[in-house]
Design a protein around this motif. Structure first.
Motif, PDB file in Angstrom:
ATOM      1  N   ALA A 217     -25.419   3.245  56.142  1.00 30.80           N
ATOM      2  CA  ALA A 217     -26.347   2.319  55.488  1.00 30.80           C
ATOM      3  C   ALA A 217     -27.423   1.852  56.465  1.00 30.80           C
ATOM      4  O   ALA A 217     -28.608   1.774  56.098  1.00 30.80           O
ATOM      5  N   ARG A 218     -27.054   1.542  57.703  1.00 30.85           N
ATOM      6  CA  ARG A 218     -28.042   1.106  58.694  1.00 30.85           C
ATOM      7  C   ARG A 218     -28.996   2.249  59.043  1.00 30.85           C
ATOM      8  O   ARG A 218     -30.212   2.036  59.134  1.00 30.85           O
ATOM      9  N   ALA A 219     -28.466   3.456  59.216  1.00 30.66           N
ATOM     10  CA  ALA A 219     -29.326   4.605  59.503  1.00 30.66           C
ATOM     11  C   ALA A 219     -30.305   4.836  58.354  1.00 30.66           C
ATOM     12  O   ALA A 219     -31.500   5.081  58.587  1.00 30.66           O
ATOM     13  N   ASP A 220     -29.825   4.723  57.128  1.00 34.45           N
ATOM     14  CA  ASP A 220     -30.699   4.882  55.955  1.00 34.45           C
ATOM     15  C   ASP A 220     -31.767   3.803  55.913  1.00 34.45           C
ATOM     16  O   ASP A 220     -32.936   4.075  55.624  1.00 34.45           O
ATOM     17  N   GLU A 221     -31.378   2.566  56.221  1.00 33.52           N
ATOM     18  CA  GLU A 221     -32.316   1.443  56.226  1.00 33.52           C
ATOM     19  C   GLU A 221     -33.474   1.683  57.192  1.00 33.52           C
ATOM     20  O   GLU A 221     -34.618   1.318  56.914  1.00 33.52           O
ATOM     21  N   LEU A 222     -33.167   2.323  58.324  1.00 30.73           N
ATOM     22  CA  LEU A 222     -34.188   2.596  59.337  1.00 30.73           C
ATOM     23  C   LEU A 222     -34.920   3.910  59.090  1.00 30.73           C
ATOM     24  O   LEU A 222     -35.848   4.248  59.837  1.00 30.73           O
ATOM     25  N   GLY A 223     -34.494   4.670  58.082  1.00 31.73           N
ATOM     26  CA  GLY A 223     -35.135   5.954  57.784  1.00 31.73           C
ATOM     27  C   GLY A 223     -34.756   7.061  58.736  1.00 31.73           C
ATOM     28  O   GLY A 223     -35.466   8.064  58.865  1.00 31.73           O
ATOM     29  N   ILE A 224     -33.626   6.930  59.388  1.00 32.70           N
ATOM     30  CA  ILE A 224     -33.198   7.929  60.375  1.00 32.70           C
ATOM     31  C   ILE A 224     -32.749   9.204  59.663  1.00 32.70           C
ATOM     32  O   ILE A 224     -31.930   9.168  58.750  1.00 32.70           O
ATOM     33  N   THR A 225     -33.309  10.313  60.127  1.00 37.50           N
ATOM     34  CA  THR A 225     -32.978  11.610  59.536  1.00 37.50           C
ATOM     35  C   THR A 225     -32.258  12.530  60.511  1.00 37.50           C
ATOM     36  O   THR A 225     -31.694  13.540  60.095  1.00 37.50           O
TER      37      THR A 225
END
Length: 118
Positions: A88-96
């Protein structure tokens, strides 16, 4: 690709082993069952990797350590498998994409993490 975060960590393998002996419940909270089956030096490297990832993600409160696991691909390169709070945190930051390098030698374990977004 744009760099979103960078994290690094260093862990004494002896200190990791002592903590594991003193507080086994903490180890269960930090490492997944598969990670707990590894040698102490590999466990310490995984702890360093999770700490480095948390730093790269901005060290937000509420992430569960067991929501990321360090696994190896078919060539032996380590990478993260994320779920739950960490995903969820990675998604929030847009990390791909997350780059991970881990090593252990001379009584120390170290990790470097670079998080990127497209």
């Amino acid at each position: 690709m744009a760099v979103i975060g960078i994290g690094t960590d260093l862990c004494s393998i002896d200190r990791w082993q002592a903590m594991c002996e003193r507080r086994p419940a903490v180890v269960e909270r930090i490492l997944t069952p598969a990670e707990r089956d590894l040698s102490p030096s590999s466990q310490a490297a995984r702890w360093a990797a999770k700490e480095a990832l948390a730093k790269a993600l901005g060290a937000p409160a509420g992430m569960a350590w067991s929501d990321c696991e360090i696994v190896r691909d078919e060539l032996g390169a380590p990478h993260f498998e994320l779920q739950g709070t960490v995903q969820a945190r990675a998604d929030e930051l847009g990390i791909t994409h997350i780059h991970l390098s881990i090593s252990h030698d001379g009584g120390m374990a170290t990790a470097l993490v670079v998080c990127e977004a497209r």
